[in-house]
Scaffold this active site. Structure first.
Site, PDB file in Angstrom:
ATOM      1  N   ASP A  60      -2.653   5.956  -4.082  1.00 44.32           N
ATOM      2  CA  ASP A  60      -1.500   5.305  -3.465  1.00 44.32           C
ATOM      3  C   ASP A  60      -0.953   4.234  -4.412  1.00 44.32           C
ATOM      4  OD1 ASP A  60      -3.474   3.399  -3.208  1.00 44.32           O
ATOM      5  OD2 ASP A  60      -2.995   2.887  -1.143  1.00 44.32           O
TER       6      ASP A  60
ATOM      7  N   ASP B 190      -0.894   0.990  -4.813  1.00 47.22           N
ATOM      8  CA  ASP B 190      -1.683  -0.126  -5.346  1.00 47.22           C
ATOM      9  C   ASP B 190      -3.089   0.309  -5.761  1.00 47.22           C
ATOM     10  OD1 ASP B 190      -2.499   0.153  -2.637  1.00 47.22           O
ATOM     11  OD2 ASP B 190      -3.253  -1.897  -2.621  1.00 47.22           O
TER      12      ASP B 190
ATOM     13  N   ASP C 152      -5.763   1.634  -4.188  1.00 45.77           N
ATOM     14  CA  ASP C 152      -7.015   1.445  -3.459  1.00 45.77           C
ATOM     15  C   ASP C 152      -7.409   2.696  -2.681  1.00 45.77           C
ATOM     16  OD1 ASP C 152      -5.128   1.193  -1.436  1.00 45.77           O
ATOM     17  OD2 ASP C 152      -5.852  -0.737  -0.700  1.00 45.77           O
TER      18      ASP C 152
ATOM     19  N   SER D 287       0.836  -1.203   0.000  1.00 44.24           N
ATOM     20  CA  SER D 287       0.000   0.000   0.000  1.00 44.24           C
ATOM     21  C   SER D 287       0.870   1.252   0.000  1.00 44.24           C
ATOM     22  CB  SER D 287      -0.967  -0.033   1.186  1.00 44.24           C
ATOM     23  OG  SER D 287      -1.904   1.014   1.115  1.00 44.24           O
TER      24      SER D 287
END
Length: 572
Positions: free
Chosen positions: A298, A300, A302, A148
């Site tokens: 961010d 990734d 999400d 993340s």
């Protein structure tokens, strides 16, 4: 001096079970770095209820080939034991972080060595696309290699079930048990390449199509919305510009310096859109091109951060709660306009998020499901309510999910929805920020904030546990002059009314969280992070907004109240 048990644990990594580079790295730590050796072996890297996240390197308390292999072997054992006479399938994605691609292939190798068919993305992809791909491809599990928004030295491993949601009870506990049974010499690394299929464009197209279908509403002029977008060196560059273009938002300006995926995240201290500093370059570009909205994701993809023009025409970064409120209000209104608001709808949020979500949903006659922190619980709420219509759900940490085609935070579709909301606001002669203030005026001005205190290593973990134990043993009686009415202890599942002494049961799974509610509507939450060496304090306060021109003044008063709480708790 290294603890003898830690030294013995580290010497096991000098055996032929581990490759020569790993043995060399451990021997060097034994010879030269006792403190680092202790940190790497004082505990095992925990395979928690959502997977693992940690610093990369050799050792039991690190992300590496062997800790990932152990997790995947345990997951394989669980799947094989519970799915006899069935072809098992897994899909794997990875982000831009160092070693993510290599780790993804290692995970794939362990699956195929266990006879499990694997679909592996040919390049980095977003977490929401991985969640979508699990059901799209009919898989039994999904894995994404990501940490993340953590610093560059981190990586991680998130596990999804067949429903595209991160694993939830009872399977999470059963999988953890299987992982804990595995010894490193039992990991099967010898891949069966015949069971590996690389995937890419076909899944991209399917995901982008359904994202546009769920993120756009009616005929509205999208070409007049000027957008700035930054990928913060992450995976969103693979999806967000494409989805925006497909939907008709063609005046999009990318922050080119942050568009190339790079695990060093060279232009930011932290690739976290919750931090204003991370969006500084996007803000500069937005001002240069006079953008209506700026957005950043961010690594990734999400989490989503957005900024819009305030009443004075300046770019204002919305917090996660504000974005969630706007999106929830918009989606419910679209249901209402389409004649689909019939009392069977529900939205979802978490115990640490704004109280305003429920207030807003109640206004429309929509149920609110309040879950533990983490999107897997929102995904579980969908599974637990199969006959109900899920509108959308979010949490304060800059995550939102529209409909249920993705069962995790989905910054890709949320980016599209944010732009769609701006387009509709423009069509109605208003702005997104103006609409937020109108909501505050009608329902009350809710303001939230968060402080995280980092405590690294073995001593830090002990300090965090002691801090929350002290809060539990000595509950506050008042917070900045307002009496505490309720103390909610999610570890004991008890809500206590401090005024009447009445105790009631909290009907959500147990978690190490304390929440205080005062008579004036102030809310204080305390919880240790599940993925980082941090203890988190969430603050929520409420005021009244009688005139939107007073918004700045009221917000300043609420911010001051939060600061007073922080100073009282001596958190600064």
């Amino acid at each position: 001096m290294v603890n003898p048990e830690i030294l013995e644990a580290s010497k096991q990594w000098l055996s032929p079970t581990f490759d020569q580079d790993t043995q060399k790295e451990i021997q060097n730590l034994i010879d030269n770095s006792p403190e680092e050796l202790t940190d790497r072996f004082y505990k095992n890297m925990e395979f928690g209820t959502g997977g693992m996240r940690g610093v990369m390197g050799a050792g039991t308390n690190r992300i590496n080939k062997y800790t990932l292999g152990k997790a995947t072997q345990g997951l394989s054992n669980f799947l094989l034991a519970n799915n006899t006479n069935k072809e098992l399938k897994a899909v794997i994605a990875f982000d831009c972080r160092h070693n993510s691609k290599e780790f993804a292939k290692i995970v794939a190798d362990v699956f195929t060595a266990n006879g499990i068919k694997v679909f592996l993305f040919d390049d980095l992809r977003t977490t929401p696309e991985l969640s979508f791909a699990v059901r799209h491809l009919g898989c039994d599990t999904g894995i994404v290699l990501t940490a993340s928004h953590n610093p560059p030295e981190y990586n991680g491993y998130k596990v999804y079930g067949a429903d595209g949601c991160q694993i939830t009870p009872p399977n999470d506990g059963l999988i953890i048990n299987e992982v804990n049974k595995v010894s490193f010499d039992q990991i099967k690394f010898d891949a069966n390449e015949n069971l590996l299929t690389y995937i890419g464009t076909e899944v991209d197209n399917a995901f982008n199509k359904v994202s546009v279908e769920n993120g756009t509403f009616g005929n509205v002029n999208r070409s007049n919305v000027k957008v700035v977008f930054t990928a913060l060196h992450g995976t969103s560059i693979m999806s967000v510009p494409q989805v925006l273009d497909k939907a008709g938002f063609n005046d999009v300006h990318l922050v080119e310096e942050q568009s190339k995926p790079d695990g060093n995240f060279p232009t930011v201290k932290s690739p976290n859109p919750e931090e204003p500093e991370a969006l500084a370059m996007a803000t500069d570009l937005a001002n240069a091109v006079n953008a209506d909205i700026l957005m950043g994701c961010d690594p990734d993809s999400d989490r989503l951060g957005i900024a819009v023009r305030d009443l004075d025409g300046n770019m204002k970064l919305l917090n996660g709660n504000q974005t969630m409120i706007l999106m929830t209000d918009f989606l419910i209104q679209q249901k209402k306009a389409a004649g689909k608001l019939n009392g069977n709808q529900f939205t979802a949020t978490t115990i640490v998020s704004s109280e305003m979500v429920k207030v807003l949903a109640d206004h429309y006659g929509v149920e609110t499901v309040i879950t533990l922190t983490g999107f897997k619980w929102i995904g579980k709420a969908i599974a637990d309510n199969p006959t109900k219509d899920f509108v959308g759900g979010g949490e304060e940490s800059f995550g939102y999910m529209i409909s249920d085609f993705v069962r995790d935070k989905d910054a890709v579709t949320s980016c599209l929805l944010a732009c769609e909301m701006v387009a509709h606001a423009k069509a109605n002669g208003t702005t997104l920020y103006q609409q937020l203030l109108d909501i505050y005026k009608e329902h009350g001005f809710y303001k939230e904030s968060l402080i995280s205190i980092t405590k690294k290593g073995m001593d830090g973990a002990a300090q965090i546990q002691q801090m929350i134990a002290d809060f539990r043993a000595n509950p506050f009686q008042e917070i900045v002059g307002s009496k505490v009415k309720y103390v909610c202890d999610y570890e004991s599942s008890i809500q206590k009314n401090l005024i009447t002494g009445e105790e009631t049961t909290i009907n959500v799974p147990k978690s190490n969280v304390l929440i205080y509610h005062t008579e004036d509507g102030t809310k204080l939450c305390v919880r240790p992070s599940g993925t980082e060496p941090k203890i988190k304090f969430y603050f929520g306060v409420k005021g009244e907004l009688n005139n939107i021109n007073q918004a700045q003044e009221v917000e300043a008063q609420l911010d001051q109240k939060i600061n007073n709480i922080i100073e009282t708790l001596q958190l600064k």
